[in-house]
Enzyme design. Structure first.
Site, mmCIF file in Angstrom:
data_model
loop_
_atom_site.group_PDB
_atom_site.id
_atom_site.type_symbol
_atom_site.label_atom_id
_atom_site.label_comp_id
_atom_site.label_asym_id
_atom_site.label_seq_id
_atom_site.Cartn_x
_atom_site.Cartn_y
_atom_site.Cartn_z
ATOM 1 N N SER A 72 -5.835 -71.712 -18.761
ATOM 2 C CA SER A 72 -5.312 -73.004 -18.708
ATOM 3 C C SER A 72 -6.907 -73.522 -18.987
ATOM 4 C CB SER A 72 -4.896 -74.290 -18.301
ATOM 5 O OG SER A 72 -4.643 -74.397 -17.069
ATOM 6 N N SER A 119 -8.346 -76.533 -18.153
ATOM 7 C CA SER A 119 -9.364 -76.794 -16.668
ATOM 8 C C SER A 119 -10.010 -75.508 -16.667
ATOM 9 C CB SER A 119 -8.207 -77.436 -15.969
ATOM 10 O OG SER A 119 -7.302 -76.569 -15.311
ATOM 11 N N THR A 129 -0.393 -75.467 -19.192
ATOM 12 C CA THR A 129 -0.085 -74.540 -17.989
ATOM 13 C C THR A 129 1.366 -74.028 -17.513
ATOM 14 O OG1 THR A 129 -1.929 -75.525 -16.886
ATOM 15 C CG2 THR A 129 -0.599 -74.596 -15.410
ATOM 16 N N HIS A 132 -24.821 -19.375 8.933
ATOM 17 C CA HIS A 132 -25.212 -18.867 8.897
ATOM 18 C C HIS A 132 -26.126 -19.872 9.904
ATOM 19 C CE1 HIS A 132 -27.648 -22.101 5.600
ATOM 20 N NE2 HIS A 132 -28.602 -21.592 6.858
ATOM 21 N N ASP A 192 -20.481 -17.934 3.526
ATOM 22 C CA ASP A 192 -21.694 -18.671 4.667
ATOM 23 C C ASP A 192 -20.647 -20.070 5.330
ATOM 24 O OD1 ASP A 192 -23.281 -19.306 6.187
ATOM 25 O OD2 ASP A 192 -25.250 -20.135 4.388
ATOM 26 N N SER A 226 -29.328 -28.081 5.875
ATOM 27 C CA SER A 226 -27.980 -26.346 5.770
ATOM 28 C C SER A 226 -26.873 -26.553 6.687
ATOM 29 C CB SER A 226 -28.848 -25.176 6.586
ATOM 30 O OG SER A 226 -29.344 -24.575 6.121
#
Ligand SMILES: *[C@@H]1O[C@H](CO)[C@@H](O)[C@H](O)[C@H]1NC(C)=O
Length: 741
Positions: free
Chosen positions: A252, A254, A328, A499, A552, A677
């Site tokens: 609204s 306002s 509103t 590894h 791995d 790693s």
């Protein structure tokens, strides 16, 4: 052209009110004021512990007078409500007035037990700190409902069907339920009332906590698999139930365009946060002034579960689309909710299983359309809420902003539930924004994979909670010390690179640190190292590959499980149900292949890895996984590696079970360094992190300690792809993850 401009300028000055209000009369004693640009509104501020009286703002009215012009503005001392009645004990000191920082002390008589704080302090917002203190002899069927400070109570029977009713002292407004009834389940109907002054606002912290926990309760109770755990009411959503969330935004006059945009922002923040959890609600979003505008409705099933689409739709919506903003029409907005629910009932056979959350944000009282609570009653009736056991299917939260709201009206609309709060009054939209930013703290859903606390805004220095799945492995052999990274996948297992270990390494050589920095560190010894059975560095010597790194992958089993916390949490692995939730594939009976297609189907896939910028200082690096034609460059650069000079077909060394990053196209990818790693290669989806690779080896190493040199164009990194390893991971970690086929 010139003429037109002049004319329109003229028209403007005619339309504007000539009667400007006189600014000489607006000054406030003891405070300051701001005048809006158009000169039509004055906003007062007072020092801490004071509030502007008779009101926080003044409007310039049509007659050239300010609202309340006759009353001189003054900063008055904030007062907290005065205790009227107390049961089973005493309150001291008794005074005529209570100001900020005054303390009330409570004591219970013999035979009565104290619940709640022994003392409460008057706060700057005119509320007493803490919850209502209650002295209870525990003789009733229901616990004593207590008497909020500022209220009087009638009714002393706490037996089943016993009723109590409350009144607030003169000048105070009641939030919550005026009357309550003791129910069979030993709970009181409705919600605890509170008595507040007109200038009392809920602070953002209070709202974040109270709304957050109430919302969490709601979401959690929609979870069919939920385990009762009353100790922690914060969000711990594992698998979500069915839920509709209605967001209703006042547009609204306002409100103004700036505040409306903030309200949109609040709505999108809310959706973003909710969507990072393991459940998928349907959203309906509407705005209202005189008329109702639908941004997303319950019937748009293709889009209303897609958080991003809903957010986009909200962002696109403009305040100006409400051409007539005078009204509103709160009732109209709630009627729209009712209509959408009615329509859904016809189409959706799971209709009654849905819980419904309605969130209404408004800065005023209704001025057209009639009493909004009529619509609330219709919705309640329609959802069959009146039966107690369905009360958890509807939650209406109302956020009133500023001083033009009607506390009674908002209180009528909001849900009233025992030990919860659904109506909030906040000073302004910025306070509400602050509250929503804090709601649903991600740290509470520890068990969910790939979630971390979002540090996008605040202290980026502390990354403890940003990468909570990073593990650091230290391998201390008779010959020396080496370190690797890994990722937490369950409470008992760390995924890393095979590894990182020599074939004769023993479990007791390895030490695991969880929680990225010194402050948050948790350490664990290791029970077992599981290497992928197909990992065989010497397996392709016949093809002139001196070291072969396919598969791995290693799982490090901890000697003792870790408890998840905000700094120690698991990452998501593909082909598990956690990832289905994270990428929202829950409904599609997702398979492992679906995950692969979703995560890794493009030629260039944006990914990231975490590197140590300096000791214990983690940093996120963005890279691109190269696939399809983009991968050819990876193979070419691998051919240039000295160790592979005698390899006939580079694909023998770089099989499809490696993911490749690096190079300079489409942008320069940072290089992984030695200590990286074993760490995860991650794809981020929204706020969730999914691991697709384990950092294995690279073509070039130009790192010097923590420092990264300029990366040569031929630098490529290869990562053990996690998806081909999932069958093995499932074999090792049977019970702690749910796997897809
Ligand atoms: C209020 O009570 C707490 C314990 O509940 C105590 O630690 C605190 O010191 C008390 N405050 C005052 C002002 O007495």
């Amino acid at each position: 052209m010139m003429l037109l401009l002049l004319l329109s300028g003229l028209a403007m000055s005619i339309a504007a009110p000539i009667d400007q209000c006189n600014l000489d009369t607006v000054a406030i004693a003891g405070g300051t004021y701001k005048v809006s640009e158009d000169g039509e509104q004055v906003e007062y501020s007072c020092p801490k512990g004071k509030y502007p009286f008779p009101s926080a703002t003044r409007e310039c009215q049509g007659n050239g007078q300010w609202t309340n012009e006759k009353q001189k503005a003054i900063c008055k001392a904030v007062e907290c409500p005065k205790p009227v009645m107390f049961e089973g004990g005493e309150i001291a000191p008794r005074k005529a007035k209570y100001f900020v920082d005054d303390v009330l002390y409570f004591e219970c008589w013999g035979g009565f037990t104290m619940f709640g704080p022994e003392n409460r302090t008057c706060q700057e917002n005119g509320k007493w700190s803490g919850e209502t203190t209650i002295c209870d002899d525990q003789d009733g069927h229901c616990p004593s409902p207590g008497i909020p400070i500022g209220a009087s109570k009638v009714g002393t029977s706490y037996r089943i069907e016993g009723k109590v009713s409350y009144d607030c002292q003169n000048g105070l407004r009641m939030f919550g339920s005026k009357t309550r009834e003791c129910k069979e389940n030993k709970r009181w109907s409705g919600s605890e009332p509170s008595c507040r002054t007109a200038y009392t606002y809920d602070s953002p912290e209070e709202v974040a906590e109270v709304f957050g926990s109430s919302l969490a309760e709601t979401i959690e109770s929609s979870d069919p698999d939920r385990v009762e755990d009353k100790s922690d009411r914060k969000l711990q959503v594992k698998t979500g139930g069915l839920m509709n969330i209605f967001l209703i935004i006042d547009a609204s006059k306002s409100v103004g365009v700036k505040n409306f945009n903030t309200a949109k922002n609040i709505a999108t923040t809310f959706i973003e946060k909710v969507s990072s959890f393991d459940f998928t609600p349907r959203y309906s979003v509407l705005t209202y002034a005189s008329h109702i505008k639908r941004i997303v409705t319950l019937s748009e099933s293709e889009i209303n579960t897609e958080a991003e689409t809903v957010i986009d739709a909200i962002k696109r919506f403009k305040y100006s689309e409400h051409d007539d903003k005078q009204g509103t029409n709160t009732r109209g907005a709630l009627q729209e909710v009712y209509n959408q629910l009615s329509l859904d009932q016809l189409r959706n056979d799971k209709f009654l299983e849905h819980s419904n959350i309605i969130i209404l944000m408004t800065d005023g009282k209704h001025n057209m359309g009639g009493d909004p609570s009529v619509e609330v009653n219709k919705i309640r009736e329609f959802l069959d809420i009146r039966k107690d056991q369905r009360e958890d299917k509807l939650d209406i939260y109302v956020f009133g902003l500023g001083e033009d709201i009607s506390q009674d009206e908002l209180n009528d609309i909001a849900s009233k539930k025992d030990r919860e709060k659904h109506v909030f009054q906040m000073e302004n939209i910025d306070a509400l924004k602050k509250a929503f930013d804090e709601i649903i703290d991600e740290t509470s859903a520890f068990e969910m994979c790939g979630l971390s606390k979002d540090h996008s805004e605040e202290d980026t220095k502390d990354n403890n909670e940003k990468y909570p799945w990073i593990a650091k492995l230290t391998i201390t052999r008779p010959g020396g010390v080496e370190s690797c990274k890994g990722s937490i996948v369950t409470k008992n297992f760390i995924l890393t690179a095979a590894h990182c270990f020599h074939l004769d390494d023993e479990a007791h050589f390895v030490n695991v640190e969880l929680g990225p920095s010194e402050r948050a560190k948790v350490t664990r010894k290791v029970k077992n190292i599981h290497r992928h059975p197909k990992y065989d560095p010497n397996g392709k010597k016949d093809k002139n590959i001196p070291k072969f790194f396919e598969y791995d992958l290693a799982l490090v089993e901890l000697s003792q499980k870790v408890d998840f916390s905000s700094t120690v949490r698991p990452i998501c692995l593909p082909c598990t149900s956690g990832t289905s939730w994270a990428i929202k594939q829950r409904d599609k009976a997702a398979s492992c292949k679906d995950h692969e297609n979703f995560l890794l189907s493009k030629d260039l896939v944006k990914a990231l890895f975490i590197s140590e910028k300096s000791k214990n200082n983690l940093e996120q690096m963005t890279v691109h996984i190269k696939q399809g034609n983009s991968r050819l460059g990876c193979l070419k650069d691998a051919e240039k590696v000295e160790e592979f000079k005698d390899v006939v077909d580079i694909k023998d060394a770089v099989t499809d079970n490696f993911l490749c990053t690096g190079g300079i196209d489409p942008s320069v990818d940072p290089q992984t360094c030695k200590g990286d790693s074993g760490g995860p290669l991650i794809i981020q989806h929204g706020k969730r992190y999914i691991q697709v690779g384990v950092i294995s080896w690279g073509t070039v190493n130009s790192c010097k300690g923590y420092k990264r040199e300029r990366v040569p164009a031929t630098s490529r990194d290869f990562h053990a792809s996690v998806i081909p390893g999932m069958a093995w991971i499932e074999e090792i970690i049977k019970d702690e993850l749910i796997y897809l086929k």
